[in-house]
Design an enzyme around this catalytic site. Structure first.
Site, PDB file in Angstrom:
ATOM      1  N   ASN A 123       0.837  -1.196   0.000  1.00 26.15           N
ATOM      2  CA  ASN A 123       0.000   0.000   0.000  1.00 26.15           C
ATOM      3  C   ASN A 123       0.877   1.253   0.000  1.00 26.15           C
ATOM      4  O   ASN A 123       1.953   1.272   0.575  1.00 26.15           O
ATOM      5  CB  ASN A 123      -0.964   0.002   1.194  1.00 26.15           C
ATOM      6  N   PHE A 160      -1.801   8.096   4.309  1.00 29.61           N
ATOM      7  CA  PHE A 160      -2.608   8.666   5.397  1.00 29.61           C
ATOM      8  C   PHE A 160      -3.865   9.366   4.866  1.00 29.61           C
ATOM      9  O   PHE A 160      -4.215  10.472   5.291  1.00 29.61           O
ATOM     10  CB  PHE A 160      -1.787   9.664   6.224  1.00 29.61           C
ATOM     11  N   SER A 206       5.172   4.938   8.911  1.00 24.27           N
ATOM     12  CA  SER A 206       4.635   4.672   7.576  1.00 24.27           C
ATOM     13  C   SER A 206       5.651   5.124   6.537  1.00 24.27           C
ATOM     14  O   SER A 206       6.216   6.215   6.640  1.00 24.27           O
ATOM     15  CB  SER A 206       3.323   5.433   7.362  1.00 24.27           C
ATOM     16  N   ASN A 227       4.907   5.991   3.568  1.00 28.23           N
ATOM     17  CA  ASN A 227       4.190   6.692   2.505  1.00 28.23           C
ATOM     18  C   ASN A 227       3.971   8.181   2.759  1.00 28.23           C
ATOM     19  O   ASN A 227       3.313   8.855   1.975  1.00 28.23           O
ATOM     20  CB  ASN A 227       2.843   6.000   2.267  1.00 28.23           C
ATOM     21  N   THR A 228       4.514   8.698   3.855  1.00 26.94           N
ATOM     22  CA  THR A 228       4.527  10.135   4.112  1.00 26.94           C
ATOM     23  C   THR A 228       5.981  10.583   4.114  1.00 26.94           C
ATOM     24  O   THR A 228       6.761  10.135   4.965  1.00 26.94           O
ATOM     25  CB  THR A 228       3.868  10.477   5.465  1.00 26.94           C
ATOM     26  N   LYS A 243       4.699   3.117  17.127  1.00 27.91           N
ATOM     27  CA  LYS A 243       4.749   2.087  16.086  1.00 27.91           C
ATOM     28  C   LYS A 243       5.976   2.319  15.216  1.00 27.91           C
ATOM     29  O   LYS A 243       6.156   3.410  14.671  1.00 27.91           O
ATOM     30  CB  LYS A 243       3.485   2.122  15.234  1.00 27.91           C
ATOM     31  N   ASN A 294       5.406  -1.866  11.593  1.00 32.27           N
ATOM     32  CA  ASN A 294       4.697  -1.325  10.451  1.00 32.27           C
ATOM     33  C   ASN A 294       5.117  -2.106   9.191  1.00 32.27           C
ATOM     34  O   ASN A 294       5.806  -3.111   9.277  1.00 32.27           O
ATOM     35  CB  ASN A 294       5.029   0.173  10.304  1.00 32.27           C
TER      36      ASN A 294
END
Length: 342
Positions: A109, A113, A172, A174-175, A203, A232
């Site tokens: 993915n 967010f 994450s 993705n940021t 996390k 994560n």
């Protein structure tokens, strides 16, 4: 079998994000069925100042806006973690951004967010039946205009009255720049501004170096963090991946993450020396894998990709199998097994 499990073959024919959104709507409307079978007493676990019927939870990322917490609770989870929520709404990255690697029982993915923001999240949290669900709130920062030292404490203060624990998401992939917050100095700066009446977890990524993991544990202990969620998604791409989608950008979760995340969990448990609690996440889809997380040091276990692939029918199988395995090993409860194999 739960009624919703009958729909799993149909849902798998849809693109992943459409299927996911329909699932959230069905859960919110109470159309996803329920598991009314009592949990085996051996699974009862104390955490977050609550008594959980079992140690199996749903990881953040599934219900980003806390829109379906009550429906998820009816499926038999011991706890549910909603989010990640950011201060302001944001659309996330362009679609497609969610990919099934079916051959590998994995997911990639790069959602970014996507969520409806804090105001809507709080409204939904207030509708959750906290008598029936142990609830976690996972918080993060916006892609643009973020000030982590300002935003994380403000988010924690906002969600604390409505959750049993809070998770700081700094991992994450993705940021842009988010994982840099795992550095010793930045994490200490963020945590120093947080004051919470509820347990706080951090996390972390499975891609941290050994020195990086040691630094995170040291900072977490110094600043009174309750525990860590390990882990994560990963930006690594194991050579074993077979799916033609394996080169898509984003975080990889599911079966390939089980080994590295469990190894990191065992290292973290030893390094912490009893000063932190751990939630094990990454690749769990069988009772044996759930027990492996617990033996490696996890007091609780979270699902995501396994649940996405197998649906609600996974939960009763997982819980019954875990109870049987605990008895076979001679454990009287989950707590006795925590860290026994680390």
């Amino acid at each position: 079998m739960l009624p919703s499990s009958l729909l799993m073959p149909v849902m798998r024919r849809l693109d992943p994000e459409t299927a996911h959104n329909l699932t959230i709507k069905a859960l919110r409307l109470g159309l996803a069925g329920a598991d009314t079978t009592p949990d085996d007493p051996i699974l009862e676990t104390r955490a977050f100042g609550r008594t959980l019927k079992n140690p199996i939870g749903l990881a953040a990322g599934f219900d980003k806006n806390a829109a379906a917490v009550n429906g998820l609770a009816r499926l038999g989870f011991g706890f549910v973690e909603a989010g990640t929520v950011t201060p302001r709404p944001q659309p996330g990255n362009p679609r497609p951004r969610l990919f099934r690697l079916t051959e590998d029982q994995a997911v990639i993915n790069r959602m970014g967010f996507n969520n409806e923001g804090l105001a809507m999240f709080l409204e939904n949290l207030q509708q959750a039946d906290r008598r029936r669900v142990v609830l976690g709130a996972n918080v993060g920062i916006n892609k643009e205009g973020a000030d982590p030292e300002r935003d994380y404490p403000a988010l924690v203060s906002a969600v604390a009255p409505h959750a049993d624990y809070i998770t700081i998401n700094i991992s994450s992939p993705n940021t842009p720049g988010l994982r840099d917050l795992q550095s010793e100095q930045r994490l200490a700066s963020i945590l120093s501004g947080i004051s919470s009446p509820k347990p706080v977890y951090v996390k972390i990524a499975p891609d941290l170096s050994e020195d990086g993991l040691e630094a995170v544990i040291s900072v977490a202990v110094q600043h009174g963090v309750t525990g860590l969620i390990i882990s994560n998604t990963t930006i690594a791409r194991p050579d074993t991946l077979k799916s033609p989608l394996k080169r898509e950008a984003g975080g990889l979760s599911g079966a390939p993450l089980f080994g590295p995340s469990t190894a990191m969990l065992a290292r973290a448990y030893k390094l912490a020396g009893g000063r932190l609690l751990f939630i094990g996440a990454g690749g769990v889809s069988t009772p044996e894998q759930a027990l492996a997380k617990i033996l490696a040091g996890a007091s609780l276990v979270q699902l995501y990709s396994g649940f996405a692939y197998q649906g609600p029918a996974l939960l009763p199988r997982l819980k019954a199998g875990l109870a049987a395995l605990l008895r076979q090993r001679g454990f009287a409860n989950v707590a006795q097994a925590v860290g026994a194999g680390a």
